[in-house]
Structures are given as C-alpha cells and as structure tokens.
Design a protein around this motif. Structure first.
Motif, mmCIF file in Angstrom:
data_model
loop_
_atom_site.group_PDB
_atom_site.id
_atom_site.type_symbol
_atom_site.label_atom_id
_atom_site.label_comp_id
_atom_site.label_asym_id
_atom_site.label_seq_id
_atom_site.Cartn_x
_atom_site.Cartn_y
_atom_site.Cartn_z
ATOM 1 N N UNK A 42 31.940 77.318 41.916
ATOM 2 C CA UNK A 42 30.893 78.080 41.983
ATOM 3 C C UNK A 42 29.683 76.741 42.205
ATOM 4 N N UNK A 43 30.250 75.997 42.380
ATOM 5 C CA UNK A 43 29.113 73.828 42.418
ATOM 6 C C UNK A 43 29.288 73.714 43.116
ATOM 7 N N UNK A 44 28.403 73.613 44.159
ATOM 8 C CA UNK A 44 28.924 72.435 45.861
ATOM 9 C C UNK A 44 28.291 71.166 45.325
ATOM 10 N N UNK A 45 28.214 70.202 46.787
ATOM 11 C CA UNK A 45 27.458 68.469 46.538
ATOM 12 C C UNK A 45 28.264 68.408 45.795
ATOM 13 N N UNK A 46 30.522 68.471 46.316
ATOM 14 C CA UNK A 46 31.227 67.568 45.660
ATOM 15 C C UNK A 46 30.656 66.640 46.451
ATOM 16 N N UNK A 47 31.367 65.357 44.876
ATOM 17 C CA UNK A 47 31.247 63.459 45.516
ATOM 18 C C UNK A 47 32.316 63.399 46.260
ATOM 19 N N UNK A 48 31.859 62.280 46.509
ATOM 20 C CA UNK A 48 33.858 61.409 46.514
ATOM 21 C C UNK A 48 33.219 59.784 46.498
ATOM 22 N N UNK A 49 34.304 58.951 45.808
ATOM 23 C CA UNK A 49 34.165 57.820 45.737
ATOM 24 C C UNK A 49 34.941 56.963 46.164
ATOM 25 N N UNK A 50 35.006 55.793 46.058
ATOM 26 C CA UNK A 50 35.814 55.177 45.937
ATOM 27 C C UNK A 50 36.306 53.570 45.790
ATOM 28 N N UNK A 51 37.189 53.129 44.943
ATOM 29 C CA UNK A 51 37.399 52.387 44.079
ATOM 30 C C UNK A 51 38.338 51.521 44.315
ATOM 31 N N UNK A 52 37.401 50.021 44.913
ATOM 32 C CA UNK A 52 38.424 48.965 45.310
ATOM 33 C C UNK A 52 39.213 48.450 43.435
ATOM 34 N N UNK A 53 40.338 47.730 44.558
ATOM 35 C CA UNK A 53 41.078 47.180 43.508
ATOM 36 C C UNK A 53 40.084 45.712 42.516
ATOM 37 N N UNK A 54 41.216 45.733 41.264
ATOM 38 C CA UNK A 54 40.279 44.880 40.197
ATOM 39 C C UNK A 54 41.923 43.964 39.493
ATOM 40 N N UNK A 55 41.653 42.733 39.079
ATOM 41 C CA UNK A 55 42.636 42.690 38.412
ATOM 42 C C UNK A 55 43.419 43.752 37.212
ATOM 43 N N UNK A 63 37.589 62.913 44.208
ATOM 44 C CA UNK A 63 37.011 64.154 44.977
ATOM 45 C C UNK A 63 36.160 64.182 43.613
ATOM 46 N N UNK A 64 35.195 64.588 43.417
ATOM 47 C CA UNK A 64 34.917 65.301 41.930
ATOM 48 C C UNK A 64 33.112 66.187 41.917
ATOM 49 N N UNK A 65 33.336 66.902 41.112
ATOM 50 C CA UNK A 65 31.764 67.625 41.348
ATOM 51 C C UNK A 65 30.809 66.579 41.251
ATOM 52 N N UNK A 66 29.360 67.314 40.803
ATOM 53 C CA UNK A 66 28.107 66.673 41.259
ATOM 54 C C UNK A 66 28.001 65.552 39.919
ATOM 55 N N UNK A 67 28.284 66.121 38.843
ATOM 56 C CA UNK A 67 28.533 64.818 37.752
ATOM 57 C C UNK A 67 29.667 63.987 37.201
ATOM 58 N N UNK A 68 29.455 63.959 38.430
ATOM 59 C CA UNK A 68 30.998 62.941 38.739
ATOM 60 C C UNK A 68 32.369 63.210 37.773
ATOM 61 N N UNK A 69 32.363 64.392 37.646
ATOM 62 C CA UNK A 69 33.788 64.267 36.357
ATOM 63 C C UNK A 69 35.355 64.770 37.817
ATOM 64 N N UNK A 70 36.669 64.085 37.793
ATOM 65 C CA UNK A 70 37.085 64.125 38.958
ATOM 66 C C UNK A 70 37.992 65.132 38.238
ATOM 67 N N UNK A 71 38.189 65.633 39.830
ATOM 68 C CA UNK A 71 38.596 67.192 39.847
ATOM 69 C C UNK A 71 40.271 66.488 40.726
ATOM 70 N N UNK A 72 39.917 65.246 41.576
ATOM 71 C CA UNK A 72 41.316 65.103 42.164
ATOM 72 C C UNK A 72 41.643 63.338 43.167
ATOM 73 N N UNK A 73 42.546 63.240 43.105
ATOM 74 C CA UNK A 73 42.755 61.561 43.324
ATOM 75 C C UNK A 73 43.325 60.883 43.719
ATOM 76 N N UNK A 74 43.994 59.695 44.439
ATOM 77 C CA UNK A 74 45.122 59.401 44.878
ATOM 78 C C UNK A 74 44.895 57.994 44.800
ATOM 79 N N UNK A 75 45.781 57.044 44.898
ATOM 80 C CA UNK A 75 45.526 55.209 44.156
ATOM 81 C C UNK A 75 45.632 54.858 45.915
ATOM 82 N N UNK A 76 46.130 53.688 45.901
ATOM 83 C CA UNK A 76 46.299 52.445 47.056
ATOM 84 C C UNK A 76 48.104 52.551 47.222
#
Length: 421
Positions: A42-55, A63-76
């Motif tokens: 029921x809540x719009x304003x979906x976010x996407x965030x990209x996370x480069x690799x670290x050591x 992909x997640x809600x506006x409060x940055x809870x992760x709904x779905x994700x895929x790694x490299x």
C-alpha cells in the motif's frame, strides 16, 4: 503527530519485509534461469540502491520500501532473494538461535549459490514472519520460513501468500502461477510477464512494481504499477560500475496518471516532496524553509511536523546505508548488530539532528515522543563521534521509564550499558 508516531513504532515490532502480498517464482528450463515477482503493498515510493563490491562483500542491487527495508535483492553472481509476508506465530516455534543481524543480507554478501548459503541458513533460526525465496544462476532455489527450508521440486518454485476475502483464505495468486507454469514448458520474458499480469493486484493493495531477473545474464526487467508494456532494463554489471547510489524507481518511467494519483494521496507524499526539494534546492535551504513554515501558527503544523520527523529518520537511513555497504539500519530494529555503532561524518546526519532538535523543543504534548527524538539524536551524536553529547541524550531519553516508548527503553538501556564498558 502522536498518532503518526504510534504507527511508526508499530513497525518496529518485527523485522519483516514491508511487502504484504507478493507473488514470486523461480523457473529454470530450456537453459534459461529466471525469477519473477509482483511486489504488492500500500506504500509507493520504492527505492533502488546499488552497492559496489568491498573486500568483505559481493556487489549487489536492492529494491525496497521508502524506509529502506530490503524487499528483494540480487548480487553480482546472480544470487537472488525476495520476501512474501506470512503469518507465522514465532512465539510457538521455540526459535532460540537467531542471526544477530539480517541473515539474508549476510547470505547476499558472502555467497554465490544456494549451496554456499545453506550452511549459514541451517546454522541459525529464521525469525522473520515472512517466507523468502533464494535462487541462483545454476537453477537452484529454496523457500525459507521459520519452520524450515523447502527445496525446489521440479523446474519451478512459487513463493506467495494468501489474502483474507470475506473471512475466507484466498490463494488464487499462487494457484494461478502454479497452473500456468505447470501446463507450459515456456521460459521467456513474454511468458513470465503473462503470469505477472494474471497475478497482479489493484485497489487498496496494489502491485507497486514487477520484476523479471535473468540470473545468468545479470539483467533485470522492471515494470511500474502493473503496467507491463513499459519496461526499465537494468544491466547490473554496468550499473555497478557507476558506484553506490540510491534512486527512486518511479524516476525511470514516464509519467503515469494512475501511479501519480496513487502516490499523491498517500500519507508519505509530503515527506517525499520535501526530500525531492532537498535534491533540487539543497538540504539547508529546504530545511530552513520548512522549519519557518512549521513555526507559523496553523492547523497544518501537525502534519508538517510529522513529515519533518519522517524526513529526519529517512536522512539517517540514507546515511547509514551509504556508509555501511548498503545494509539496513539494524539499530532501528533493535538487532544486536545494530548496537555496533560505526563512526563517520555526514551532512545528512547534521540535517537530521537539526530537525530533531527543533521538533523535540516544540513537542510539549507527548513526553514519549520527545524522548524518542532525544534517543535518535543521541544515536546521531555517537555516530559523529560526539560521545559525551550522545550519552547525555540517551540518559535523558530513558530517565523516566514511564515517559518513554518501550523501544526507546530497550535501545537506550543497551547503548548506555555499552558506553559504560
């Protein structure tokens, strides 16, 4: 504002995906490996965030809600997960060995395949009320819920949940997906889109966006607000080269009256408008403008102040995730890992504290709300290295247990205990 915070604090009772009634499925046949999902809420304003690799972590997109809870994700490496909300009674399951943070986030950062993830998943209890699907580019997938792990049997697996309609449980969405996958041997974008279209939802509970992931190629096809004719295509390898960033999903699509109307009538629209203005005019100018508006005597003040509190919290979440390789703000959910405070400087934290200082000084009706803001200001100061100020604010927030929310007492007492060591 008090009603607003009550709703805000209810969300802290458990760490589950924000998505309410999703339909997700994996399909591996004909040499192709896909997962597809309708993300319903029921809540719009979906976010996407990209996370480069670290050591320490593999690169990923979330992909997640506006409060940055992760709904779905895929790694490299094509390892994917996605949640569907469920209703497990955790109190009856005797779960005593939870992972101290977000176990799926740990899996995403450290594993390339389902096989690699299984030792981690079997070591800890899964304590979310959701059910999550984990799939990889080799065609493997499993479902994980508090009762255990279910392996894929055949060439597809469906992760979904049911709605209550007129007091009865309705499971037509997973049934439809299962039926369509069972009677066909197809496995391509057009076929998967048909399943998503047949299982999408409209009304108060909407399919906010839909995705099809090509796990072998690292390509994601995204559709906004159950419009399957307009696609935004993500080549994960190319996008990760651009560095860390947070984006609003809707910005990648042409204007849509249906989505705009849905968004503008949502309670978070004012908050999102203020955040957008910050991008266009800068944080300082925007905050000065809205604080000046708040100081005017007007019936609108309560709504504006609630939005400004949301903005402050959003800025902290943006900041924390950026400086912690994309991971959720575990402190917000009282996770043990969340009390391990990393110190850094960020202008977003300065702006958040400015808002909280103003709002706490003007909140005279509800001492619990004021102490909640002292708590969050204390967290900001600890992160910025202002230990004495942070400690004083935490002490203030829990000084009278009768005037503090339970979550403030829990987190405040834990922080004070750690500061004494």
């Amino acid at each position: 504002m008090q009603k607003y915070l009550l709703l805000l604090l209810i969300t802290l009772s458990g760490y589950t995906s924000i998505m309410k009634a999703c339909t997700i499925f994996s399909c591996s046949r004909g040499g192709e490996v896909f997962v597809a999902a309708n993300e319903d809420d029921m809540t719009p304003f979906t976010r996407i965030w990209y996370n480069p690799a670290t050591k320490d972590r593999y690169a990923s997109v979330c992909f997640g809600a506006p409060d940055m809870q992760i709904a779905a994700a895929m790694n490299e490496y094509g390892l994917f997960f996605d949640y569907a909300a469920a209703n497990y009674d955790l109190s009856k399951l005797g779960l005593a060995n939870p992972y101290p943070g977000d176990i799926m986030w740990e899996v995403l950062g450290k594993c390339k395949t389902v096989k690699e993830a299984l030792p981690i998943l079997k070591k800890y209890d899964y304590i979310s009320q959701s059910q999550v699907i984990l799939a990889d580019r080799e065609g493997n997938s499993i479902l994980i819920n508090p009762k255990g792990i279910i392996e894929k049997n055949g060439d597809f697996q469906v992760n979904s949940n049911c709605n209550m309609i007129n007091g009865k449980l309705s499971c037509r969405r997973p049934e439809i997906a299962n039926e369509m996958l069972s009677v066909s041997k197809e496995n391509n974008i057009e076929f998967l889109k048909k399943i998503l279209n047949k299982t999408h939802q409209e009304g108060e509970l909407n399919t906010l966006y839909s995705t099809i992931y090509d796990l072998k190629k690292g390509i994601i096809y995204v559709y906004l607000f159950h419009d399957y004719n307009t696609v935004y295509t993500i080549d994960l390898k190319s996008e990760l080269k651009k560095g860390y960033r947070i984006e609003n999903l809707a910005d990648h699509f042409p204007a849509s009256f249906a989505y705009e109307n849905f968004s503008k009538n949502h309670s978070l629209y004012l908050k999102e408008s203020i955040l957008q203005e910050m991008k266009e005019k800068g944080m300082d100018a925007t905050l000065d403008h809205y604080i000046a508006e708040s100081e005017k005597t007007s019936p609108k003040n309560e709504k504006l102040n609630s939005a400004l509190l949301e903005v402050a919290l959003q800025l902290i979440k943006f900041s924390w995730i950026e400086h912690n390789n994309g991971g959720s703000w575990d402190y917000w959910f009282s996770k043990p890992n969340g009390y391990d405070i990393k110190k850094y400087k960020d202008n977003k934290l300065i702006s958040a504290e400015k808002l909280l200082t103003y709002l706490s000084a003007h909140e005279n009706k509800d001492p619990k709300l004021r102490n909640f803001m002292y708590e969050i200001s204390g967290f900001i100061n600890l992160v910025q290295g202002n230990t004495k100020t942070g400690k004083d604010l935490y002490a203030k927030s829990i000084s009278n247990p009768n005037e503090a929310y339970p979550v403030t007492l829990t987190r405040g007492n834990e922080i004070m205990k750690r500061l004494k060591k």
